[in-house]
Motif scaffolding. Structure first.
Motif, PDB file in Angstrom:
ATOM      1  N   LYS A   1      49.277  35.264  45.073  1.00  6.76           N
ATOM      2  CA  LYS A   1      49.059  34.480  43.855  1.00  6.76           C
ATOM      3  C   LYS A   1      47.975  35.092  42.960  1.00  6.76           C
ATOM      4  N   MET A   2      46.915  35.638  43.580  1.00  5.60           N
ATOM      5  CA  MET A   2      45.768  36.135  42.813  1.00  5.60           C
ATOM      6  C   MET A   2      45.951  37.563  42.287  1.00  5.60           C
ATOM      7  N   LEU A   3      46.746  38.373  42.962  1.00  2.00           N
ATOM      8  CA  LEU A   3      46.835  39.784  42.617  1.00  2.00           C
ATOM      9  C   LEU A   3      47.270  40.083  41.176  1.00  2.00           C
ATOM     10  N   PRO A   4      48.229  39.371  40.596  1.00  3.29           N
ATOM     11  CA  PRO A   4      48.598  39.715  39.213  1.00  3.29           C
ATOM     12  C   PRO A   4      47.421  39.642  38.244  1.00  3.29           C
TER      13      PRO A   4
ATOM     14  N   PHE B   1      44.783  42.395  39.298  1.00  4.09           N
ATOM     15  CA  PHE B   1      45.225  43.747  38.948  1.00  4.09           C
ATOM     16  C   PHE B   1      45.138  43.991  37.446  1.00  4.09           C
ATOM     17  N   ASP B   2      45.514  42.991  36.674  1.00  2.00           N
ATOM     18  CA  ASP B   2      45.450  43.138  35.216  1.00  2.00           C
ATOM     19  C   ASP B   2      44.020  43.422  34.773  1.00  2.00           C
ATOM     20  N   THR B   3      43.086  42.654  35.285  1.00  2.00           N
ATOM     21  CA  THR B   3      41.662  42.854  34.950  1.00  2.00           C
ATOM     22  C   THR B   3      41.146  44.156  35.545  1.00  2.00           C
ATOM     23  N   PHE B   4      41.508  44.410  36.786  1.00  2.00           N
ATOM     24  CA  PHE B   4      41.070  45.604  37.507  1.00  2.00           C
ATOM     25  C   PHE B   4      41.456  46.885  36.756  1.00  2.00           C
TER      26      PHE B   4
ATOM     27  N   GLY C   1      39.064  49.361  34.976  1.00  2.00           N
ATOM     28  CA  GLY C   1      38.911  50.555  35.803  1.00  2.00           C
ATOM     29  C   GLY C   1      39.512  51.817  35.214  1.00  2.00           C
ATOM     30  N   ALA C   2      40.638  51.691  34.548  1.00  2.44           N
ATOM     31  CA  ALA C   2      41.311  52.883  34.013  1.00  2.44           C
ATOM     32  C   ALA C   2      40.433  53.676  33.043  1.00  2.44           C
ATOM     33  N   PRO C   3      39.732  53.035  32.104  1.00  3.45           N
ATOM     34  CA  PRO C   3      38.853  53.819  31.231  1.00  3.45           C
ATOM     35  C   PRO C   3      37.749  54.546  31.992  1.00  3.45           C
ATOM     36  N   ARG C   4      37.262  53.947  33.063  1.00  6.41           N
ATOM     37  CA  ARG C   4      36.230  54.613  33.871  1.00  6.41           C
ATOM     38  C   ARG C   4      36.796  55.852  34.550  1.00  6.41           C
TER      39      ARG C   4
ATOM     40  N   PHE D   1      53.994  57.845  40.666  1.00 12.07           N
ATOM     41  CA  PHE D   1      54.215  57.241  41.972  1.00 12.07           C
ATOM     42  C   PHE D   1      53.460  55.923  42.135  1.00 12.07           C
ATOM     43  N   ILE D   2      52.412  55.742  41.344  1.00  9.99           N
ATOM     44  CA  ILE D   2      51.592  54.537  41.437  1.00  9.99           C
ATOM     45  C   ILE D   2      52.008  53.488  40.402  1.00  9.99           C
ATOM     46  N   TYR D   3      52.465  53.949  39.253  1.00  5.45           N
ATOM     47  CA  TYR D   3      52.764  53.036  38.151  1.00  5.45           C
ATOM     48  C   TYR D   3      53.768  51.936  38.513  1.00  5.45           C
ATOM     49  N   PRO D   4      54.853  52.231  39.246  1.00  6.03           N
ATOM     50  CA  PRO D   4      55.787  51.135  39.560  1.00  6.03           C
ATOM     51  C   PRO D   4      55.123  49.971  40.307  1.00  6.03           C
ATOM     52  N   SER D   5      54.209  50.277  41.211  1.00 11.73           N
ATOM     53  CA  SER D   5      53.518  49.196  41.931  1.00 11.73           C
ATOM     54  C   SER D   5      52.569  48.435  41.016  1.00 11.73           C
ATOM     55  N   ILE D   6      51.884  49.153  40.140  1.00  9.43           N
ATOM     56  CA  ILE D   6      51.000  48.498  39.169  1.00  9.43           C
ATOM     57  C   ILE D   6      51.816  47.551  38.293  1.00  9.43           C
ATOM     58  N   LYS D   7      52.921  48.054  37.781  1.00  9.12           N
ATOM     59  CA  LYS D   7      53.786  47.257  36.896  1.00  9.12           C
ATOM     60  C   LYS D   7      54.334  46.035  37.636  1.00  9.12           C
ATOM     61  N   ALA D   8      54.748  46.234  38.881  1.00 10.67           N
ATOM     62  CA  ALA D   8      55.300  45.121  39.654  1.00 10.67           C
ATOM     63  C   ALA D   8      54.262  44.027  39.868  1.00 10.67           C
ATOM     64  N   VAL D   9      53.065  44.398  40.279  1.00 16.20           N
ATOM     65  CA  VAL D   9      52.041  43.383  40.556  1.00 16.20           C
ATOM     66  C   VAL D   9      51.603  42.693  39.270  1.00 16.20           C
TER      67      VAL D   9
END
Length: 165
Positions: A49-52, A55-58, A62-65, A114-122
């Protein structure tokens, strides 16, 4: 200002890739440490329940860092190659190490497809599968950290030591 009293700008340029790649490696390890907590069996229902939202905030923070650290490694390694006097890097055997540091920092991005599909899914909230997608993301993330990020860090250290000594 105080740093300039102890380290001359040339030495600072030589070690800047070490600092940025160390931060990159540390950040990668922290990501693993913090995100694997969501995989604890007793809280996976809550994690789904919490991961979406997490992950959005994370990723928005995190990506700019990550990009900033990678760019710092690339640009400071390139600056070392460009602005080193004469044949210094050739003579000290550090040109290949700074070049490899750039290649490994760029290699970090090879893992994105390889990582993007999991990011998008969550972030799209695949409900009961969020934890499974996080497991997939962490698996690839760990391989990336232990391959290109670690190798890039070693290259930066070797390059700086060979150049400064």
């Amino acid at each position: 200002m105080a740093l300039g009293l102890f380290i001359d700008p040339t030495t600072l340029l030589r070690i800047a890739p070490v600092i940025s790649s160390t931060c990159q490696l540390w950040f990668g390890w922290d990501q693993y440490e913090f995100l694997q907590l969501f995989l604890k069996p007793d809280i996976q229902g809550h994690s789904n329940k919490m991961l979406p939202s997490y992950f959005d905030t994370f990723f928005s923070r995190g990506a700019p860092r990550v990009v900033g650290l990678l760019l710092t490694t690339i640009l400071t390694s390139a600056a070392n190659i460009r602005y080193a006097p004469g044949q210094l890097l050739h003579e000290r055997g550090s040109l290949i190490w700074y070049s490899s540091a750039i290649a490994f920092a760029l290699g970090h991005q090879i893992y994105f497809p390889f990582i993007y599909p999991s990011i998008k899914a969550v972030t799209s909230d695949v409900k009961e599968k969020n934890v499974d997608e996080l497991k997939k993301w962490l698996y690839v993330h760990n391989w990336r950290t232990l391959t290109v990020d670690l190798a890039g860090w070693v290259c930066c250290i070797v390059a700086a030591v060979k150049t400064v000594s």
